[in-house]
Structures are given as structure tokens and as C-alpha cells.
Design an enzyme around this catalytic site. Structure first.
Site, PDB file in Angstrom:
ATOM      1  CG  PHE A 125      -1.981   0.972   1.255  1.00 20.82           C
ATOM      2  CD1 PHE A 125      -3.152   0.726   0.560  1.00 20.82           C
ATOM      3  CD2 PHE A 125      -1.858   2.154   1.967  1.00 20.82           C
ATOM      4  CE1 PHE A 125      -4.185   1.653   0.582  1.00 20.82           C
ATOM      5  CE2 PHE A 125      -2.886   3.085   1.983  1.00 20.82           C
ATOM      6  CZ  PHE A 125      -4.052   2.827   1.284  1.00 20.82           C
ATOM      7  CG  ASP A 172       0.488  -3.055   6.796  1.00 19.52           C
ATOM      8  OD1 ASP A 172      -0.594  -3.465   7.270  1.00 19.52           O
ATOM      9  OD2 ASP A 172       0.693  -1.873   6.473  1.00 19.52           O
ATOM     10  CE1 TYR A 179      -8.766   1.767   7.667  1.00 20.07           C
ATOM     11  CE2 TYR A 179      -7.709   2.637   9.635  1.00 20.07           C
ATOM     12  CZ  TYR A 179      -7.680   2.375   8.282  1.00 20.07           C
ATOM     13  OH  TYR A 179      -6.574   2.699   7.544  1.00 20.07           O
ATOM     14  CE  LYS A 180      -7.539  -0.764   5.290  1.00 18.94           C
ATOM     15  NZ  LYS A 180      -6.119  -0.710   4.952  1.00 18.94           N
ATOM     16  NE  ARG A 224     -10.425  -2.574  -2.407  1.00 16.46           N
ATOM     17  CZ  ARG A 224      -9.742  -2.030  -1.391  1.00 16.46           C
ATOM     18  NH1 ARG A 224      -8.533  -2.463  -1.090  1.00 16.46           N
ATOM     19  NH2 ARG A 224     -10.253  -1.046  -0.688  1.00 16.46           N
TER      20      ARG A 224
HETATM   21  C1  LIG Z   1      -5.484   0.607   4.854  1.00 16.84           C
HETATM   22  C2  LIG Z   1      -3.995   0.560   4.839  1.00 16.84           C
HETATM   23  C3  LIG Z   1      -3.234   1.601   5.405  1.00 16.84           C
HETATM   24  C4  LIG Z   1      -3.876   2.842   5.946  1.00 16.84           C
HETATM   25  O1  LIG Z   1      -3.027   3.569   6.781  1.00 16.84           O
HETATM   26  P1  LIG Z   1      -3.656   4.672   7.757  1.00 16.84           P
HETATM   27  O2  LIG Z   1      -2.503   5.319   8.394  1.00 16.84           O
HETATM   28  O3  LIG Z   1      -4.566   3.961   8.704  1.00 16.84           O
HETATM   29  O4  LIG Z   1      -4.459   5.632   6.917  1.00 16.84           O
HETATM   30  C5  LIG Z   1      -1.858   1.447   5.441  1.00 16.84           C
HETATM   31  N1  LIG Z   1      -1.260   0.350   4.930  1.00 16.84           N
HETATM   32  C6  LIG Z   1      -1.965  -0.661   4.374  1.00 16.84           C
HETATM   33  C7  LIG Z   1      -1.258  -1.850   3.838  1.00 16.84           C
HETATM   34  C8  LIG Z   1      -3.354  -0.581   4.292  1.00 16.84           C
HETATM   35  O5  LIG Z   1      -4.051  -1.532   3.707  1.00 16.84           O
END
Ligand SMILES: *Cc1c(COP(=O)(O)O)cnc(C)c1O
Length: 392
Positions: free
Chosen positions: A108, A179, A204-205, A351
Site C-alpha cells: 500500500f 503489515d 477499521y477494516k 474490489r
Molecule cells: C489501509 C492501509 C493503510 C492505511 O493507513 P492509515 O494510516 O490507517 O491511513 C496502510 N497500509 C496498508 C497496507 C493498508 O491496507
């Protein structure tokens, strides 16, 4: 499995729990209580009397079993981007002399951005090497300080083999940082068994703690007293209320705390974790595979316009399924207008997340019927569906 625990709007099939989980009914109640009984009535006393100060560690212990972590190895707080930064900085410190942070193009972007920012700050010829997901194992060598990977690819759902890549990293003397943004609450994770040094993720996911809920960080217990906190905030101090001038990290995982925790969001997370009590991650994984396989089979049979971009073998997929379609943005808007909520990721990926706590086979079949209808009638081909919003 737990559908009646969630507030799910009438007429909506929610296939986006991989991005933002729905509201657990008890979370609404819990937050209201925290606001009224704690913030309202206790005021500053809430830090002691309502346990606000210890929430980050207490909730870390509640979350730990879902990611295969032992007690006292997980702490909540801040955002995932911040937790990536902390873990990466601590990992680099553990391998002085090594110059490479290894990651992949399926990561990400914020994870890569945080690495770039850290490198800019420390200089020292550190290099961020980003290779394709398939090439990661060939690039794990003795130049690598930290192998920083996201287990499930946010676009395609491709699943890395955590056990084997972590072993590779360790054989090369590198630190493994995983992660778990799309893994925690989606599939069984065995951090302890894989001997992972650092892991981070959001709540939050798949964990359903609501927009802006705190992230988590795991540090392998044998390293926790030595991991250097790059963000040396007072809540990670050994004795925050001594108000010493100098920083002294807390023993153990709590040194990864930074500042004041988001108490209201912690209350929502606590209620969201209640829903997970007694749920087996292996059971969730089995149901998730069934739902994903059903969705793929039906969509491929009925919607020839859509091309599967997720791995076909379920062993290599997380809990989401992605299809490519040139007008994917408009098609997703048309689906959302018809009550089937998924999301879109540039350039052309539609998705769909499968979350067995509140999605069942009946929902999947209903969703497929809507997808088929929109594809067949091209009802996405309208100006109103092509207007891009700020968040896709
Ligand atoms: C959703 C997601 C994030 C989001 O980061 P935030 O700091 O919570 O906005 C970061 N890394 C990955 C791999 C994600 O899927």
C-alpha cells in the site's frame, strides 16, 4: 456467523468490509456510554477510574489472539502509517550497516511513503528497494536490513506466504516487518509461530472498530525491551507522570505508545472485539473461501465483461476478490446506487470484500444478480456514475 451483531442498512449488501467494517450495534451503545458516563461524569478522573490510560495495552491483549500473538506483545494507538514508521525505524536500528529496506509493488503506498520519509530523514545511504511481489524472495540477501511487506495485496488480494518469506529473511539475517491491514480479522495469522519481529495493522477494516480507530503494533517479546522507539512520546516513557526532562522508554511493548490514546475510538474497538469472542479464525477463513469461490464462479459465468485479477487459487488469496473492467469506476458507482457496495482502485479494479461475520451465500447470490444486470444493460454508462469523488 454474527450478522445480528451489526447494524447493516436495509437494502444494502456490504462487500467493502475490507476497507471499512460496518457498525457493531454494541459499539454505538458503548461509545454513547463512554461519552456520557465517563467523559461526561468522570471528567479527568476517567483516566484512572475508567481505565483510559491502560486501554492501549488492555485492548492489545484482546486483539492478540486474532493475530497469533502472545499476551503483552501488542499495543494500540495512532494510525497505521505511524505504526509502519515506528516499526521500520526500530527494525533498521537492529541492523546497523545494512542498507536496504526491501518491499514490493503490491504494498500500500503509504507504507512506501513512510519508508521514503524515514530514509530522507536518516540519510545514511539507506535504499528502499521495491520489487514485484513474485521477486521478493530472490532479493532477500545480506544487504537487507528490513523486509517490509503487506501480507495481502490491497488491490488484487494476493496473499504472501508469511512463514516462508519470514524464514528467508531470517536466513539472510534480515528483520521481518509485516503489515496485517488486510489480514487481521480476515484470516488466521501466526506471528509467534513465524517468529516475525514486527507487525502492524489497522482496526477499521476487518476488525470493525470504525473510521479513525487506532492502529496496532506487535513487537516480538524477546526484542521488546531493546526496540528503539523513534517516536519517543511521553506515553511510551517508563514513567510518564514523573515528568522527567529526559526520555526513558517503558519496558516492553508499551514503549511503542506515543501520545494520548483516542479514548472514544478505543471504546468502539472494545465493543467491536466483543463480536470476535468465541469466533474461530479458521472458521472465518473457511467461510470466506466458500463465499469468494462462489462469487468468482458466478461472476465469471454470468459477466464475461469482467476479468479476474485476483489469484485464482484460494490458497493465494486473502478475503477479497477483484475484477478488472475498463469502466470500473462507473460500474462500481452504478453498483453502489443499486445497493451493492464494493469499491474501486485505480486504474480499473473493482474490489469486493468477503466478511463471513455478516455476509452469507445468499448475499453473494443477490450481489451477483445485480452485477450481472448492470453489466448486461450497461447501466453504468451514465455521466453521473463517471464523476470521480475525492475518495474512491
Ligand atoms: C489501509 C492501509 C493503510 C492505511 O493507513 P492509515 O494510516 O490507517 O491511513 C496502510 N497500509 C496498508 C497496507 C493498508 O491496507
Amino acid at each position: 456467523m454474527r450478522k445480528n451483531h451489526f447494524h447493516l442498512p436495509e437494502g444494502v449488501i456490504y462487500l467493502d468490509g475490507n476497507s471499512l467494517g460496518p457498525l457493531p450495534k454494541k459499539a454505538a451503545e458503548r461509545v454513547t456510554q463512554t461519552v456520557g458516563n465517563e467523559w461526561g461524569d468522570l471528567l479527568i478522573k476517567g483516566w484512572n477510574e475508567a481505565g483510559w490510560f491502560h486501554q492501549p495495552a488492555v485492548l492489545g491483549n484482546r486483539l492478540a489472539p486474532l493475530i497469533g500473538a502472545p499476551q503483552d506483545s501488542v499495543v494500540l494507538g495512532d494510525t497505521l502509517s505511524i505504526k509502519v514508521y515506528q516499526a521500520l525505524a526500530a527494525g533498521l536500528k537492529m541492523r546497523p550497516g545494512r542498507k536496504v529496506i526491501l518491499s514490493d509493488t503490491g504494498n500500500f503506498p503509504t507504507d512506501l511513503y513512510m519508508a521514503e520519509g524515514l530514509i530522507n530523514l536518516i540519510g545514511n545511504d539507506i535504499e528502499l528497494k521495491v520489487v514485484s511481489p513474485e521477486q521478493v524472495e530472490d532479493h532477500v540477501d545480506d544487504s537487507v536490513a528490513v523486509m517490509m511487506l503487506t501480507q495481502v495485496d490491497y488491490r488484487t488480494g494476493r496473499l504472501h506466504d508469511m512463514a516462508s518469506l519470514t524464514r528467508k529473511a531470517h536466513d539472510a539475517g534480515a528483520v521481518a516487518l509485516w503489515d496485517l491491514a488486510h489480514s487481521a480479522g480476515a484470516l488466521p495469522v501466526d506471528l509467534e509461530g513465524c517468529k516475525v519481529e514486527f507487525a502492524v495493522g489497522c482496526t477499521y477494516k476487518y476488525l470493525n472498530a470504525g473510521p479513525g480507530s487506532p492502529a496496532f503494533i506487535y513487537v516480538r517479546p524477546d526484542l521488546a525491551d531493546d526496540a528503539e522507539p523513534a517516536l519517543s512520546g511521553w506515553m511510551g516513557h517508563a514513567s510518564p507522570f514523573a515528568f522527567d526532562i529526559g526520555y526513558q522508554p517503558s519496558p516492553g511493548i508499551e514503549r511503542m505508545r506515543v501520545g494520548t490514546p483516542p479514548v472514544l475510538q478505543m471504546a468502539a474497538l472494545d465493543a467491536a472485539l466483543d463480536v470476535w469472542e468465541g469466533v474461530s479464525m479458521h472458521e472465518v477463513r473457511a467461510r470466506s473461501i466458500e463465499l469468494s469461490e462462489l462469487f468468482i464462479r458466478e461472476v465469471e459465468n454470468r459477466c464475461p465483461q469482467l476479468k479476474l485479477v485476483s489469484p485464482r487459487e484460494y490458497e493465494n488469496r486473502g478475503s477479497q476478490v477483484s475484477f478488472a473492467f475498463k469502466e470500473g469506476y462507473a460500474a462500481m458507482q452504478a453498483l453502489i446506487a443499486a445497493g451493492v457496495i464494493g469499491d474501486f482502485r485505480a486504474p480499473d479494479v473493482m474490489r469486493f470484500g468477503f466478511t463471513p461475520l455478516y455476509i452469507d451465500a445468499d448475499d453473494v447470490m443477490k450481489a451477483v444478480a445485480v452485477v450481472e444486470d448492470i453489466m448486461r444493460n450497461k447501466s453504468w454508462d451514465r455521466q453521473e456514475f463517471k464523476q470521480r469523488a475525492a475518495v474512491t
